[in-house]
Write an enzyme that holds these catalytic residues in place. Sequence first.
Site, mmCIF file in Angstrom:
data_model
loop_
_atom_site.group_PDB
_atom_site.id
_atom_site.type_symbol
_atom_site.label_atom_id
_atom_site.label_comp_id
_atom_site.label_asym_id
_atom_site.label_seq_id
_atom_site.Cartn_x
_atom_site.Cartn_y
_atom_site.Cartn_z
ATOM 1 N N TYR A 194 30.695 58.194 61.755
ATOM 2 C CA TYR A 194 31.681 59.244 62.046
ATOM 3 C C TYR A 194 31.335 59.909 63.364
ATOM 4 C CZ TYR A 194 34.265 63.677 61.353
ATOM 5 O OH TYR A 194 35.094 64.765 61.481
ATOM 6 N N GLU A 223 44.316 66.982 61.606
ATOM 7 C CA GLU A 223 44.316 68.141 60.712
ATOM 8 C C GLU A 223 45.560 68.988 60.874
ATOM 9 O OE1 GLU A 223 41.353 71.175 63.020
ATOM 10 O OE2 GLU A 223 40.657 69.131 62.642
ATOM 11 N N ARG A 232 43.840 65.490 57.315
ATOM 12 C CA ARG A 232 42.955 66.556 56.851
ATOM 13 C C ARG A 232 43.782 67.811 56.616
ATOM 14 N NH1 ARG A 232 37.971 69.300 60.324
ATOM 15 N NH2 ARG A 232 38.694 71.432 59.992
ATOM 16 N N ASP A 255 40.900 66.031 65.799
ATOM 17 C CA ASP A 255 41.388 67.412 65.800
ATOM 18 C C ASP A 255 42.859 67.460 65.362
ATOM 19 O OD1 ASP A 255 38.913 68.359 66.495
ATOM 20 O OD2 ASP A 255 39.354 68.589 68.613
ATOM 21 N N ASP A 283 32.891 74.481 68.796
ATOM 22 C CA ASP A 283 34.022 73.679 68.310
ATOM 23 C C ASP A 283 35.261 74.556 68.231
ATOM 24 O OD1 ASP A 283 35.564 71.673 67.187
ATOM 25 O OD2 ASP A 283 34.872 72.080 65.143
ATOM 26 N N GLU A 309 39.417 69.682 53.119
ATOM 27 C CA GLU A 309 38.351 70.476 53.716
ATOM 28 C C GLU A 309 38.035 71.733 52.909
ATOM 29 O OE1 GLU A 309 35.765 70.530 55.259
ATOM 30 O OE2 GLU A 309 36.099 70.845 57.406
ATOM 31 N N ASP A 345 37.089 62.049 64.497
ATOM 32 C CA ASP A 345 37.728 63.354 64.380
ATOM 33 C C ASP A 345 38.670 63.532 65.571
ATOM 34 O OD1 ASP A 345 38.412 66.026 64.274
ATOM 35 O OD2 ASP A 345 36.356 66.779 64.224
ATOM 36 N N ASN A 396 33.844 66.535 52.615
ATOM 37 C CA ASN A 396 32.999 66.866 53.760
ATOM 38 C C ASN A 396 31.767 67.626 53.274
ATOM 39 O OD1 ASN A 396 31.972 67.377 56.289
ATOM 40 N ND2 ASN A 396 33.478 68.948 56.809
ATOM 41 N N CYS A 414 36.452 75.622 63.493
ATOM 42 C CA CYS A 414 35.668 74.850 62.539
ATOM 43 C C CYS A 414 36.248 75.058 61.145
ATOM 44 C CB CYS A 414 34.208 75.305 62.581
ATOM 45 S SG CYS A 414 33.212 74.708 61.202
ATOM 46 N N HIS A 455 41.134 61.051 61.762
ATOM 47 C CA HIS A 455 41.795 62.052 60.925
ATOM 48 C C HIS A 455 42.395 63.123 61.818
ATOM 49 C CE1 HIS A 455 38.654 65.206 61.171
ATOM 50 N NE2 HIS A 455 37.747 64.278 60.902
#
Length: 283
Positions: free
Chosen positions: A40, A111, A154, A84, A55, A184, A82, A206, A119, A109
Amino acid sequence: MSAGTRFRQALVSEAPLQIVGVINAYAAKLAENAGFKALYLSGAGVANANFALPDLAVTNLTDVVTEVRRITAATTLPLLVDADTGWGNAISIGRTVRELIQAGAAGLHIEDQSENKRCGHRPGKKLVDSDEMAARIQAAVAAKSDHAFVIMARTDAANVEGLDAAINRAKTYVAAGAEMIFAEAITKLEDYKLVVDAVGVPVLANITEFGQTPLFTVQELKSVGVSMALYPLSAFRAMNLAAQNVFSAIREEGTQKSMVENMQTRDELYEILSYRQQESVLN
């Protein structure tokens, strides 16, 4: 065999599939040597490790693709990325998918936070409505040139709008084409089971340190049907503390002698890199 196909095969071969975060190509080699079957790349990892930034949506597609290329050149293990919020509108999300496939990623993924994301285990998250997120997923699916490339959705809704809302969102995202769900900041095993039973596709947990989700074991996650256990920055955090301790010792003691026993040896480094085999070609 494409990277997406390798990821799907790993998902079948290990239940739940342990997916370990790597911040660079050498960390990927270490993970491969440890026996992991999937890797990942965290958006936080890219921002923290490569730019010394938080982040907070400060890195972009080019930053991430650069690291993807380096990692996929070093190992054949499938890499989940990731992405975002996808970095823009439907056209931009299509570009994201195409460039990640070209760079060798196995999947991504996206989100449902707003573009000014945070985060997933921090307060103050703001979500887009489920229709906007569904449009992101549809754009990602439409851009796939490799049918096996994984589009995972996500949702950060569990601790913003509640578990029921998170489940409803996840079902909407699956209907839009998401093949897997990243739920999440779930805090209870029984809540994972509710998500798993509702969505009908593989679900990722996660298991990040110092966050809201307890450090559930793979056995506990398996008992409620979770398909993937993600450890996004575990090694990175350990590496940081080790480096901090070494720097402090050298500075305070005027030598690294007290820390040598905690260091990877030259021979161990060379073994991971196949250094001597490659060196022999030059002789």
